[in-house]
Design an enzyme around this catalytic site. Sequence first.
Site, short mmCIF file in Angstrom:
data_model
loop_
_atom_site.label_atom_id
_atom_site.label_comp_id
_atom_site.label_asym_id
_atom_site.label_seq_id
_atom_site.Cartn_x
_atom_site.Cartn_y
_atom_site.Cartn_z
N ILE A 12 0.84 -1.21 0.00
CA ILE A 12 0.00 0.00 0.00
C ILE A 12 0.87 1.26 0.00
O ILE A 12 0.63 2.21 -0.76
CB ILE A 12 -0.95 0.00 1.23
CG1 ILE A 12 -1.89 -1.21 1.16
CG2 ILE A 12 -1.75 1.30 1.29
CD1 ILE A 12 -2.72 -1.46 2.41
N ILE A 52 11.59 1.70 11.94
CA ILE A 52 10.89 2.91 12.42
C ILE A 52 11.27 3.25 13.87
O ILE A 52 11.16 4.41 14.27
CB ILE A 52 9.35 2.79 12.31
CG1 ILE A 52 8.83 1.48 12.90
CG2 ILE A 52 8.89 2.99 10.87
CD1 ILE A 52 7.30 1.42 13.01
N ALA A 74 4.34 -1.59 9.25
CA ALA A 74 3.81 -2.44 10.33
C ALA A 74 4.26 -3.87 10.11
O ALA A 74 4.63 -4.25 9.00
CB ALA A 74 2.27 -2.39 10.35
N TYR A 141 -2.42 -8.07 16.79
CA TYR A 141 -2.28 -7.10 15.69
C TYR A 141 -3.36 -6.02 15.79
O TYR A 141 -3.08 -4.82 15.72
CB TYR A 141 -2.37 -7.86 14.35
CG TYR A 141 -2.54 -7.00 13.13
CD1 TYR A 141 -1.43 -6.41 12.51
CD2 TYR A 141 -3.81 -6.77 12.57
CE1 TYR A 141 -1.58 -5.63 11.38
CE2 TYR A 141 -3.96 -5.99 11.45
CZ TYR A 141 -2.85 -5.42 10.85
OH TYR A 141 -3.01 -4.64 9.73
N LYS A 145 -3.08 -1.88 16.69
CA LYS A 145 -3.64 -0.79 15.87
C LYS A 145 -4.51 0.13 16.73
O LYS A 145 -4.47 1.36 16.62
CB LYS A 145 -4.45 -1.37 14.70
CG LYS A 145 -3.61 -2.11 13.66
CD LYS A 145 -2.77 -1.14 12.84
CE LYS A 145 -2.02 -1.84 11.73
NZ LYS A 145 -1.09 -0.95 11.03
N ASN A 170 -10.20 -5.23 3.68
CA ASN A 170 -9.21 -6.15 3.07
C ASN A 170 -8.75 -5.56 1.75
O ASN A 170 -9.50 -5.57 0.77
CB ASN A 170 -9.83 -7.52 2.86
CG ASN A 170 -9.94 -8.29 4.15
OD1 ASN A 170 -10.63 -7.85 5.08
ND2 ASN A 170 -9.24 -9.39 4.25
P1 NAD Z 1 3.34 -4.61 3.49
O1 NAD Z 1 3.98 -5.70 4.32
O2 NAD Z 1 3.42 -4.75 2.01
O3 NAD Z 1 3.92 -3.19 3.90
C1 NAD Z 1 4.46 -2.93 5.18
C2 NAD Z 1 5.79 -2.23 4.96
O4 NAD Z 1 6.33 -1.87 6.23
C3 NAD Z 1 6.83 -3.15 4.29
O5 NAD Z 1 7.44 -2.46 3.22
C4 NAD Z 1 7.82 -3.46 5.41
O6 NAD Z 1 9.14 -3.69 4.92
C5 NAD Z 1 7.71 -2.21 6.26
N1 NAD Z 1 8.08 -2.43 7.66
C6 NAD Z 1 7.66 -3.42 8.49
N2 NAD Z 1 8.21 -3.28 9.70
C7 NAD Z 1 8.99 -2.17 9.65
C8 NAD Z 1 9.83 -1.51 10.59
N3 NAD Z 1 9.97 -1.96 11.85
N4 NAD Z 1 10.49 -0.41 10.20
C9 NAD Z 1 10.38 0.07 8.92
N5 NAD Z 1 9.60 -0.52 8.00
C10 NAD Z 1 8.91 -1.63 8.35
O7 NAD Z 1 1.83 -4.53 3.98
P2 NAD Z 1 0.61 -3.63 3.43
O8 NAD Z 1 -0.50 -4.57 3.16
O9 NAD Z 1 1.06 -2.69 2.39
O10 NAD Z 1 0.23 -2.83 4.75
C11 NAD Z 1 0.47 -1.43 4.90
C12 NAD Z 1 -0.25 -0.94 6.14
O11 NAD Z 1 -1.66 -1.09 5.98
C13 NAD Z 1 0.12 -1.71 7.41
O12 NAD Z 1 0.18 -0.80 8.48
C14 NAD Z 1 -1.04 -2.66 7.60
O13 NAD Z 1 -1.20 -3.04 8.94
C15 NAD Z 1 -2.19 -1.80 7.09
N6 NAD Z 1 -3.36 -2.56 6.65
C16 NAD Z 1 -3.28 -3.38 5.55
C17 NAD Z 1 -4.40 -4.07 5.14
C18 NAD Z 1 -4.37 -4.98 3.93
O14 NAD Z 1 -5.41 -5.59 3.63
N7 NAD Z 1 -3.27 -5.09 3.20
C19 NAD Z 1 -5.60 -3.95 5.84
C20 NAD Z 1 -5.63 -3.12 6.97
C21 NAD Z 1 -4.52 -2.40 7.35
#
Ligand code: NAD
Length: 307
Positions: A12, A52, A74, A141, A145, A170
Amino acid sequence: MRVLVSGGAGFIGSHLADALLADGHLVAVLDDLSTGHRQFVAPTAELIVADIASPAAASFVARWRPDALLHQAAHVSVRESIDDPRHDASVNVLGSVALLQACHIARVRHVLFASTGGAMYGAALTLPTPEAEPATPASPYGCAKLAVEGYLGYFSRLHGMRSCALRYANVYGPRQSPHGEAGVVAIFADRYLRGEIPTIHGDGSQTRDYVHVDDIVRAVLGAFRAQIVGVFNVGTGVETSVREISEHVRAAAGAATGARHGPEKPGDAARSCLDASALRRGIGWEPRMSLAAGLAQTVAWFRANRL
Ligand code: NAD
Protein backbone atom coordinates in the site's frame (compact mmCIF):
# COMPACT_ATOMS: atom_id res chain seq x y z
CA MET A 1 4.81 19.41 0.71
CA ARG A 2 7.42 17.10 2.21
CA VAL A 3 5.78 13.80 2.97
CA LEU A 4 7.35 10.86 4.78
CA VAL A 5 5.82 7.47 3.96
CA SER A 6 6.78 4.78 6.47
CA GLY A 7 6.40 1.35 4.92
CA GLY A 8 6.62 3.04 1.51
CA ALA A 9 8.42 0.05 -0.04
CA GLY A 10 5.45 -2.19 0.75
CA PHE A 11 2.22 -2.92 -1.06
CA ILE A 12 0.00 0.00 0.00
CA GLY A 13 2.78 2.44 0.95
CA SER A 14 4.46 2.24 -2.47
CA HIS A 15 1.19 3.08 -4.26
CA LEU A 16 0.74 6.03 -1.87
CA ALA A 17 4.28 7.25 -2.50
CA ASP A 18 3.75 7.05 -6.29
CA ALA A 19 0.50 9.04 -6.03
CA LEU A 20 2.14 11.71 -3.84
CA LEU A 21 5.00 12.09 -6.33
CA ALA A 22 2.48 12.38 -9.18
CA ASP A 23 0.81 15.20 -7.20
CA GLY A 24 4.14 17.06 -7.04
CA HIS A 25 5.07 16.38 -3.39
CA LEU A 26 8.59 15.63 -2.16
CA VAL A 27 8.54 12.07 -0.85
CA ALA A 28 10.83 10.15 1.49
CA VAL A 29 10.25 6.45 2.17
CA LEU A 30 11.25 4.96 5.53
CA ASP A 31 11.28 1.18 5.33
CA ASP A 32 13.41 -1.63 6.75
CA LEU A 33 12.59 -3.80 3.70
CA SER A 34 11.44 -6.64 5.99
CA THR A 35 8.52 -7.32 3.63
CA GLY A 36 8.91 -4.36 1.27
CA HIS A 37 10.82 -4.26 -2.00
CA ARG A 38 13.41 -1.73 -3.08
CA GLN A 39 12.12 -1.91 -6.67
CA PHE A 40 8.67 -0.65 -5.56
CA VAL A 41 10.22 2.69 -4.53
CA ALA A 42 10.25 5.24 -7.35
CA PRO A 43 13.73 6.63 -8.14
CA THR A 44 12.42 10.15 -7.45
CA ALA A 45 11.63 9.26 -3.83
CA GLU A 46 14.37 9.23 -1.20
CA LEU A 47 14.66 5.77 0.42
CA ILE A 48 15.92 5.42 3.99
CA VAL A 49 16.39 1.79 4.93
CA ALA A 50 15.85 1.75 8.69
CA ASP A 51 13.58 0.39 11.40
CA ILE A 52 10.89 2.91 12.42
CA ALA A 53 12.04 2.49 16.05
CA SER A 54 15.72 3.16 15.33
CA PRO A 55 17.78 6.24 16.18
CA ALA A 56 18.59 6.42 12.44
CA ALA A 57 14.89 6.87 11.67
CA ALA A 58 14.50 9.56 14.35
CA SER A 59 17.55 11.47 13.16
CA PHE A 60 16.31 11.31 9.56
CA VAL A 61 12.96 12.79 10.65
CA ALA A 62 14.79 15.54 12.57
CA ARG A 63 16.97 16.34 9.56
CA TRP A 64 14.42 16.04 6.74
CA ARG A 65 11.58 17.77 8.63
CA PRO A 66 8.52 16.37 6.89
CA ASP A 67 5.26 18.32 6.82
CA ALA A 68 3.29 15.10 7.09
CA LEU A 69 3.71 11.41 7.87
CA LEU A 70 1.75 8.63 6.19
CA HIS A 71 2.41 5.82 8.66
CA GLN A 72 2.01 2.52 6.82
CA ALA A 73 4.94 0.49 8.22
CA ALA A 74 3.81 -2.44 10.33
CA HIS A 75 4.31 -6.05 11.12
CA VAL A 76 1.24 -7.16 9.13
CA SER A 77 0.78 -10.84 9.92
CA VAL A 78 -2.21 -11.45 12.19
CA ARG A 79 -1.24 -15.11 12.59
CA GLU A 80 2.34 -14.24 13.67
CA SER A 81 0.95 -11.61 16.07
CA ILE A 82 -0.98 -14.41 17.81
CA ASP A 83 2.12 -16.63 17.93
CA ASP A 84 4.36 -13.83 19.20
CA PRO A 85 2.37 -10.86 20.57
CA ARG A 86 5.47 -9.32 22.06
CA HIS A 87 7.26 -9.03 18.73
CA ASP A 88 4.12 -7.63 17.09
CA ALA A 89 3.82 -4.99 19.84
CA SER A 90 7.50 -4.11 19.60
CA VAL A 91 7.02 -3.07 15.97
CA ASN A 92 3.39 -1.99 15.83
CA VAL A 93 3.11 -0.23 19.20
CA LEU A 94 6.64 0.72 20.31
CA GLY A 95 7.90 1.36 16.78
CA SER A 96 4.88 3.55 16.04
CA VAL A 97 5.27 5.48 19.30
CA ALA A 98 8.97 6.04 18.60
CA LEU A 99 8.17 7.37 15.12
CA LEU A 100 5.33 9.58 16.40
CA GLN A 101 7.58 10.99 19.12
CA ALA A 102 10.29 11.73 16.54
CA CYS A 103 7.64 13.47 14.43
CA HIS A 104 6.41 15.48 17.41
CA ILE A 105 9.97 16.66 18.17
CA ALA A 106 10.45 17.59 14.49
CA ARG A 107 7.11 19.48 14.57
CA VAL A 108 5.39 17.30 12.00
CA ARG A 109 1.86 18.68 12.01
CA HIS A 110 -0.11 16.01 10.22
CA VAL A 111 -0.20 12.19 10.50
CA LEU A 112 -2.31 9.66 8.63
CA PHE A 113 -2.24 6.15 10.05
CA ALA A 114 -2.99 2.82 8.38
CA SER A 115 -5.30 1.21 10.92
CA THR A 116 -7.49 -1.83 10.41
CA GLY A 117 -11.22 -2.35 10.03
CA GLY A 118 -11.04 -6.07 9.38
CA ALA A 119 -9.17 -6.83 12.62
CA MET A 120 -10.81 -4.14 14.80
CA TYR A 121 -14.42 -5.19 15.33
CA GLY A 122 -14.20 -8.95 16.09
CA ALA A 123 -17.59 -10.61 15.60
CA ALA A 124 -19.37 -7.33 14.82
CA LEU A 125 -23.05 -6.97 15.71
CA THR A 126 -23.74 -4.55 12.85
CA LEU A 127 -22.86 -5.25 9.23
CA PRO A 128 -21.68 -3.22 7.40
CA THR A 129 -19.90 -2.11 10.58
CA PRO A 130 -19.67 1.61 11.45
CA GLU A 131 -16.89 3.18 13.53
CA ALA A 132 -19.31 3.41 16.50
CA GLU A 133 -19.20 -0.39 16.88
CA PRO A 134 -17.13 -1.24 19.99
CA ALA A 135 -13.55 -2.12 19.11
CA THR A 136 -13.03 -5.73 20.20
CA PRO A 137 -9.91 -6.89 18.36
CA ALA A 138 -9.45 -10.66 18.22
CA SER A 139 -5.68 -10.50 17.71
CA PRO A 140 -2.62 -8.74 19.13
CA TYR A 141 -2.28 -7.10 15.69
CA GLY A 142 -5.73 -5.48 16.11
CA CYS A 143 -4.92 -4.52 19.73
CA ALA A 144 -1.74 -2.78 18.53
CA LYS A 145 -3.64 -0.79 15.87
CA LEU A 146 -6.19 0.29 18.50
CA ALA A 147 -3.37 1.30 20.87
CA VAL A 148 -1.75 3.47 18.19
CA GLU A 149 -5.11 5.17 17.53
CA GLY A 150 -5.03 6.01 21.27
CA TYR A 151 -1.53 7.47 20.99
CA LEU A 152 -2.62 9.56 18.01
CA GLY A 153 -5.33 11.04 20.25
CA TYR A 154 -2.70 11.82 22.88
CA PHE A 155 -0.30 13.50 20.39
CA SER A 156 -3.21 15.47 19.02
CA ARG A 157 -4.66 16.63 22.36
CA LEU A 158 -1.36 17.38 24.09
CA HIS A 159 0.80 18.46 21.19
CA GLY A 160 -1.59 19.69 18.49
CA MET A 161 -0.61 17.04 15.93
CA ARG A 162 -3.52 16.62 13.46
CA SER A 163 -4.18 12.94 12.89
CA CYS A 164 -6.45 10.67 10.98
CA ALA A 165 -6.65 6.89 11.41
CA LEU A 166 -8.04 5.12 8.37
CA ARG A 167 -9.34 1.65 9.16
CA TYR A 168 -8.78 -0.26 5.93
CA ALA A 169 -10.89 -3.25 4.97
CA ASN A 170 -9.21 -6.15 3.07
CA VAL A 171 -7.02 -4.38 0.56
CA TYR A 172 -5.99 -6.11 -2.68
CA GLY A 173 -4.20 -5.14 -5.89
CA PRO A 174 -0.85 -5.18 -7.67
CA ARG A 175 2.29 -5.55 -5.49
CA GLN A 176 0.54 -7.35 -2.63
CA SER A 177 2.65 -10.15 -1.21
CA PRO A 178 1.38 -13.66 -1.99
CA HIS A 179 3.62 -15.05 0.76
CA GLY A 180 1.65 -13.97 3.84
CA GLU A 181 -1.53 -15.59 5.10
CA ALA A 182 -3.96 -12.72 4.63
CA GLY A 183 -3.90 -11.40 1.08
CA VAL A 184 -6.14 -14.07 -0.42
CA VAL A 185 -6.38 -12.36 -3.81
CA ALA A 186 -2.58 -12.30 -4.14
CA ILE A 187 -2.28 -15.86 -2.81
CA PHE A 188 -4.95 -17.25 -5.17
CA ALA A 189 -3.54 -15.32 -8.17
CA ASP A 190 -0.03 -16.60 -7.48
CA ARG A 191 -1.11 -20.23 -6.99
CA TYR A 192 -3.52 -20.42 -9.94
CA LEU A 193 -1.00 -18.77 -12.29
CA ARG A 194 1.67 -21.28 -11.21
CA GLY A 195 -0.71 -24.13 -12.01
CA GLU A 196 -1.01 -25.00 -8.31
CA ILE A 197 -4.22 -25.65 -6.39
CA PRO A 198 -4.77 -23.17 -3.54
CA THR A 199 -6.36 -24.10 -0.23
CA ILE A 200 -9.48 -22.45 1.18
CA HIS A 201 -9.63 -22.70 4.96
CA GLY A 202 -13.08 -24.00 5.92
CA ASP A 203 -16.00 -24.08 3.49
CA GLY A 204 -15.15 -20.66 1.98
CA SER A 205 -18.42 -19.04 3.06
CA GLN A 206 -16.58 -16.55 5.30
CA THR A 207 -16.98 -13.04 3.90
CA ARG A 208 -14.67 -10.04 3.73
CA ASP A 209 -14.87 -6.52 2.34
CA TYR A 210 -12.39 -6.36 -0.56
CA VAL A 211 -11.25 -2.85 -1.46
CA HIS A 212 -8.84 -2.12 -4.31
CA VAL A 213 -5.57 -0.37 -3.47
CA ASP A 214 -6.37 2.49 -5.92
CA ASP A 215 -9.49 3.25 -3.85
CA ILE A 216 -7.37 3.18 -0.66
CA VAL A 217 -4.93 5.65 -2.26
CA ARG A 218 -7.80 8.01 -3.15
CA ALA A 219 -9.13 7.74 0.42
CA VAL A 220 -5.75 8.45 2.07
CA LEU A 221 -4.84 11.30 -0.28
CA GLY A 222 -8.37 12.73 0.01
CA ALA A 223 -8.07 12.68 3.82
CA PHE A 224 -4.57 14.18 3.55
CA ARG A 225 -5.71 17.08 1.33
CA ALA A 226 -8.87 17.80 3.33
CA GLN A 227 -6.93 17.46 6.64
CA ILE A 228 -9.83 15.64 8.25
CA VAL A 229 -9.21 14.34 11.75
CA GLY A 230 -10.59 11.28 13.51
CA VAL A 231 -11.13 7.61 12.79
CA PHE A 232 -12.67 6.48 9.51
CA ASN A 233 -13.48 3.11 7.97
CA VAL A 234 -12.40 2.58 4.37
CA GLY A 235 -14.30 -0.24 2.71
CA THR A 236 -16.88 -0.96 0.04
CA GLY A 237 -19.73 -2.10 2.30
CA VAL A 238 -20.01 -5.23 0.14
CA GLU A 239 -19.39 -8.72 1.49
CA THR A 240 -17.76 -11.28 -0.77
CA SER A 241 -17.05 -14.86 0.23
CA VAL A 242 -13.60 -16.39 -0.07
CA ARG A 243 -15.15 -19.04 -2.35
CA GLU A 244 -16.38 -16.32 -4.76
CA ILE A 245 -12.94 -14.65 -4.74
CA SER A 246 -11.29 -17.96 -5.54
CA GLU A 247 -13.66 -18.59 -8.46
CA HIS A 248 -13.22 -15.07 -9.93
CA VAL A 249 -9.43 -15.33 -9.67
CA ARG A 250 -9.39 -18.87 -11.09
CA ALA A 251 -11.41 -17.73 -14.11
CA ALA A 252 -9.20 -14.65 -14.66
CA ALA A 253 -6.06 -16.80 -14.41
CA GLY A 254 -7.51 -19.37 -16.84
CA ALA A 255 -6.96 -22.25 -14.39
CA ALA A 256 -9.01 -25.41 -14.86
CA THR A 257 -9.16 -26.74 -11.30
CA GLY A 258 -10.66 -24.87 -8.36
CA ALA A 259 -9.35 -24.62 -4.79
CA ARG A 260 -9.32 -27.51 -2.33
CA HIS A 261 -10.69 -27.09 1.18
CA GLY A 262 -8.60 -27.40 4.35
CA PRO A 263 -9.36 -27.06 8.05
CA GLU A 264 -10.89 -23.82 9.31
CA LYS A 265 -8.51 -21.32 10.85
CA PRO A 266 -9.32 -20.94 14.56
CA GLY A 267 -10.56 -17.46 15.40
CA ASP A 268 -11.37 -16.58 11.77
CA ALA A 269 -14.37 -14.20 11.77
CA ALA A 270 -17.36 -15.49 9.80
CA ARG A 271 -18.23 -12.11 8.32
CA SER A 272 -16.55 -8.73 7.95
CA CYS A 273 -17.70 -5.66 6.09
CA LEU A 274 -17.23 -1.93 6.76
CA ASP A 275 -19.58 1.02 6.64
CA ALA A 276 -17.59 3.94 5.19
CA SER A 277 -20.39 6.53 5.31
CA ALA A 278 -18.39 8.78 7.66
CA LEU A 279 -15.60 9.06 5.09
CA ARG A 280 -18.19 9.64 2.34
CA ARG A 281 -19.66 12.51 4.36
CA GLY A 282 -16.19 13.84 5.26
CA ILE A 283 -14.51 13.93 1.87
CA GLY A 284 -17.03 12.50 -0.60
CA TRP A 285 -15.03 9.27 -0.97
CA GLU A 286 -16.67 6.34 -2.78
CA PRO A 287 -14.99 3.16 -3.98
CA ARG A 288 -14.73 3.24 -7.77
CA MET A 289 -13.12 -0.06 -8.73
CA SER A 290 -15.58 -2.91 -9.28
CA LEU A 291 -14.47 -6.24 -7.88
CA ALA A 292 -14.51 -7.87 -11.32
CA ALA A 293 -12.31 -5.15 -12.87
CA GLY A 294 -10.00 -5.02 -9.86
CA LEU A 295 -9.48 -8.77 -9.77
CA ALA A 296 -8.84 -8.93 -13.54
CA GLN A 297 -6.28 -6.11 -13.27
CA THR A 298 -4.59 -7.75 -10.28
CA VAL A 299 -4.34 -11.16 -11.96
CA ALA A 300 -2.90 -9.47 -15.07
CA TRP A 301 -0.26 -7.80 -12.87
CA PHE A 302 0.69 -11.12 -11.23
CA ARG A 303 0.91 -12.73 -14.67
CA ALA A 304 3.55 -10.14 -15.64
CA ASN A 305 5.29 -9.86 -12.24
CA ARG A 306 6.26 -12.69 -9.92
CA LEU A 307 6.95 -11.84 -6.27
P1 NAD B 1 3.34 -4.61 3.49
O1 NAD B 1 3.98 -5.70 4.32
O2 NAD B 1 3.42 -4.75 2.01
O3 NAD B 1 3.92 -3.19 3.90
C1 NAD B 1 4.46 -2.93 5.18
C2 NAD B 1 5.79 -2.23 4.96
O4 NAD B 1 6.33 -1.87 6.23
C3 NAD B 1 6.83 -3.15 4.29
O5 NAD B 1 7.44 -2.46 3.22
C4 NAD B 1 7.82 -3.46 5.41
O6 NAD B 1 9.14 -3.69 4.92
C5 NAD B 1 7.71 -2.21 6.26
N1 NAD B 1 8.08 -2.43 7.66
C6 NAD B 1 7.66 -3.42 8.49
N2 NAD B 1 8.21 -3.28 9.70
C7 NAD B 1 8.99 -2.17 9.65
C8 NAD B 1 9.83 -1.51 10.59
N3 NAD B 1 9.97 -1.96 11.85
N4 NAD B 1 10.49 -0.41 10.20
C9 NAD B 1 10.38 0.07 8.92
N5 NAD B 1 9.60 -0.52 8.00
C10 NAD B 1 8.91 -1.63 8.35
O7 NAD B 1 1.83 -4.53 3.98
P2 NAD B 1 0.61 -3.63 3.43
O8 NAD B 1 -0.50 -4.57 3.16
O9 NAD B 1 1.06 -2.69 2.39
O10 NAD B 1 0.23 -2.83 4.75
C11 NAD B 1 0.47 -1.43 4.90
C12 NAD B 1 -0.25 -0.94 6.14
O11 NAD B 1 -1.66 -1.09 5.98
C13 NAD B 1 0.12 -1.71 7.41
O12 NAD B 1 0.18 -0.80 8.48
C14 NAD B 1 -1.04 -2.66 7.60
O13 NAD B 1 -1.20 -3.04 8.94
C15 NAD B 1 -2.19 -1.80 7.09
N6 NAD B 1 -3.36 -2.56 6.65
C16 NAD B 1 -3.28 -3.38 5.55
C17 NAD B 1 -4.40 -4.07 5.14
C18 NAD B 1 -4.37 -4.98 3.93
O14 NAD B 1 -5.41 -5.59 3.63
N7 NAD B 1 -3.27 -5.09 3.20
C19 NAD B 1 -5.60 -3.95 5.84
C20 NAD B 1 -5.63 -3.12 6.97
C21 NAD B 1 -4.52 -2.40 7.35
